[in-house]
Design an enzyme around this catalytic site. Structure first.
Site, short mmCIF file in Angstrom:
data_model
loop_
_atom_site.label_atom_id
_atom_site.label_comp_id
_atom_site.label_asym_id
_atom_site.label_seq_id
_atom_site.Cartn_x
_atom_site.Cartn_y
_atom_site.Cartn_z
N ASP A 179 0.85 -1.31 -0.05
CA ASP A 179 -0.11 0.06 0.11
C ASP A 179 0.72 1.05 0.01
OD1 ASP A 179 -2.69 1.26 0.60
OD2 ASP A 179 -1.47 1.88 2.25
N GLU A 218 1.29 -0.68 -5.15
CA GLU A 218 0.47 0.56 -5.53
C GLU A 218 1.20 1.57 -5.89
OE1 GLU A 218 -3.18 3.24 -3.71
OE2 GLU A 218 -1.53 2.56 -2.27
C1 GLC Z 1 -4.08 3.22 -0.18
C2 GLC Z 1 -5.27 2.51 -0.02
C3 GLC Z 1 -6.26 3.61 0.35
C4 GLC Z 1 -6.00 4.10 1.75
C5 GLC Z 1 -4.53 4.60 1.71
C6 GLC Z 1 -4.00 5.13 2.97
O1 GLC Z 1 -3.92 4.28 -1.31
O2 GLC Z 1 -5.49 2.03 -1.48
O3 GLC Z 1 -7.78 2.98 0.34
O4 GLC Z 1 -6.89 5.02 2.12
O5 GLC Z 1 -3.61 4.03 1.03
O6 GLC Z 1 -3.81 3.81 3.54
#
Ligand code: GLC
Length: 609
Positions: free
Chosen positions: A249, A322
């Site tokens: 993430d 991500e």
């Molecule tokens: C990422 C997740 C999102 C979350 C953010 C903070 O972007 O996909 O849902 O709010 O990280 O952890």
């Protein structure tokens, strides 16, 4: 997440951030030629399973509730594994199920080695893995390393005193102009991606802590080697339980510029400062995103993870990132150097978040993924739990299902791994809250009305047409959209022209047609700005041709003349026949490559014989 991708309207301005023997011919014309398979991973060796993988994102809170509390859970997911098997997925990625105060619905973790009681127990998790493995489905977890919950024991220690051994696990700084009686100003102008200052004053120890996301999500200090070690141990804990990898993430936000230099302000074409949905000047994130340290962290993480291919749970463990980045060159760096690999599958958000049906943009970005990633495997993704669903970003309100056939064809018929979001398989639509008082996602509360939050793309999975769509016997945590009566698994499963049947057919082709397994993508008819056409070709395998109509009008294409065909020469190509593998409902079967007729937003996939 990068809020720039959230909405085609309100946030547009934010600049951050599976051999053919069985012919299934259906009444309406949607057809697929497939070979019978015994498992979703038949063609993939344990080592290479991820290279042509179909990965399904499950948002556990909204997938299936097993105990009637209105919130999805692990036993609910286990109960639906047969559905996922029928769809044809290789792996599921679970968004966080660890104990959490649920401020950010699980992305604020208070214990990395357990399961939140709302979602079940570690025993439920072990059963999910065992049942998934029986069906050749792998389980991937979410790993949040940028921040923890402010209720995590590490942070409670860290904030207890300046001398606490955990103090240096987080990012603490003095305020500007602080005195014994005043907290002064935050150390700089950095902002949270969820609105307003990224610094939060802590009265007890009289310093500010940094949070890229919510105030309740303090950032960890990745300059502290103990933090690295802690996460290597956490990752090993889950690998030993049989997970097949992780989605990392917010990975690009691990580091911040130690000079604390202010970030640039984004201006529009007229030179005016862009104001974001929270009413703040939009910053360029140049000092808090994609700093070089992340590569070393991921090289160490990959080395740790690579040691975990054991007999109990065979197969490569895969690291997904991500990775919202600015361009394909930045994306390439995320695979890491050859001798120090990082992610196998950093998400290619360049393609899926174009957010408009623009043929040349898709041609160019898909071609980049094919030619500019040094033969690495692209991971295409078009949506997730942070962005409005496909209907909002690509639909026209009239042809949404056909447009989703166009999108899903690019996703599954291109080379690489494919990641998609629960509910795409039945055409779920974005259903944002209508009133601020109904909003559950705090960014919708902070940003209302320009930013309505992410509830709209997180509504319960639509299993049937009953009142609570088969999701729960209780009251669902988010309301069930009216479209659920029509778009649901029970209704679509029995309809050969449904989106569900389309997804199932595309996935089956991806897993069974040799050119789809490892063939390269070659763009064809490259001056056409209404139809995107490409070939999948691999030595020794029949070429497959794909054409997708990006318009609401019928179109005809001639691919025989394309000078991009390299495996066969074009003269012999013209004389040969096309065998339909899949086509949109009502679509025609062309005789040859010279005349492929497509209906509005029509798709044609054929193999050259
Ligand atoms: C990422 C997740 C999102 C979350 C953010 C903070 O972007 O996909 O849902 O709010 O990280 O952890």
């Amino acid at each position: 997440m990068v809020l720039a991708h959230r909405s085609s309207s309100a946030l547009k301005s934010i600049a951050v951030a599976l051999i053919a023997t069985v012919m299934v011919l259906t009444a309406g014309g949607q057809s697929a030629t497939t070979k019978p398979t015994t498992s979703a991973t038949t063609q993939s060796t344990e080592q290479n399973w991820w290279k042509n993988a179909v990965i399904y994102e499950v948002y556990p809170r909204s997938f299936q509730d097993s105990n009637g509390d209105g919130i999805g859970d692990l036993n609910g997911i286990t109960a639906k594994l047969d559905y996922l098997k029928e769809l044809g997925v290789d792996a599921i990625w679970l968004t966080p199920v660890y104990p959490s105060p649920q401020v950010d619905f699980g992305y604020d973790i208070s214990d990395y080695r357990n399961i939140d009681p709302q979602y079940g127990t570690l025993a439920d998790f072990d059963r999910l893995i065992a049942e998934a493995n029986k069906r050749h489905i792998r389980v991937l977890m979410d790993m949040v390393m940028n921040h923890t919950s402010d209720k995590h024991a590490w942070f409670l220690q860290s904030r207890s005193s300046r001398n606490n051994p955990y103090r240096d696990w987080y990012v603490w700084h003095d305020g500007k102009g602080e005195t014994a009686t005043s907290k002064g100003e935050p150390p700089n102008h950095w902002q949270s991606l969820f609105g307003h200052s990224a610094w939060q004053w802590d009265e007890k120890t009289r310093q500010y802590y940094y949070h890229k996301f919510y105030i309740q999500q303090p950032d960890l200090n990745w300059n502290n080697p103990t933090v690295h070690k802690a996460f290597q141990d956490i990752v090993a804990f889950w690998l030993k339980r049989g997970v097949s990898g992780f989605r990392f993430d917010a990975i690009t936000t691990l580091f911040e510029d130690p000079t604390l230099a202010d970030e640039g302000v984004v201006r529009d074409q007229n030179g005016n400062v862009v104001i974001n949905a929270y009413g703040d000047p939009q910053l360029d994130n140049s000092k808090t995103d994609n700093l070089p340290g992340v590569h070393q962290v991921m090289q160490q993480m990959r080395a740790t993870v690579d040691q975990f291919s054991n007999d109990k749970f065979p197969g490569t463990r895969v690291l997904i990132g991500e990775t919202y980045l600015h361009n394909v060159q930045e994306l390439l760096t995320m695979y890491g150097p050859q001798d120090k690999p990082e992610f196998q599958l950093p998400m290619d958000t360049q393609v899926g978040f174009i957010n408009k049906l623009d043929v040349s943009a898709f041609r160019s970005k898909l071609n980049d993924a094919e030619t500019k990633l040094d033969s690495h495997v692209p991971l295409l993704v078009f949506d997730n739990h942070d962005n409005p669903r496909l209907d909002i970003r690509y639909g026209d309100g009239i042809h949404d299902d056909d447009i989703q056939r166009v999108i899903s064809t690019m996703l599954f018929a291109s080379r690489g791994a494919a990641l998609f979001y629960y509910g795409d398989d039945i055409g779920m639509k974005t259903t944002p809250p209508k009133r601020k008082e109904d909003v559950k996602d705090p960014i919708g509360i902070t940003g209302w009305p320009r930013e309505k939050g992410r509830d709209g793309e997180r509504t319960p999975m639509q299993w049937d047409a009953s009142q609570n769509v088969g999701f729960t016997t209780g009251t669902p945590w988010l309301p069930v959209p009216p479209i659920a009566r029509q778009n649901n698994v029970a209704t679509e499963g029995s309809n050969p022209n449904s989106l569900f049947a389309w997804y199932q057919n595309l996935i089956r082709l991806k897993k069974t047609v040799p050119a789809f397994e490892h063939g390269s993508n070659v763009m064809l008819d490259t001056q056409n700005n209404k139809v995107l056409s490409w070939a999948r070709q691999s030595q020794g395998a029949p070429q497959v041709f794909i054409s997708v109509n990006f318009t609401a009008e019928p179109q005809t294409v001639n691919l025989a003349a394309s000078n991009s065909l390299t495996v066969s020469n074009s003269a012999s190509v013209e004389a040969r026949k096309l065998k339909t593998l899949l086509k949109s409902p009502g679509g025609a079967d062309p005789q040859s490559l010279s005349e492929i007729k497509l209906g509005p937003y029509g798709v044609y996939i054929g193999e050259l014989r």
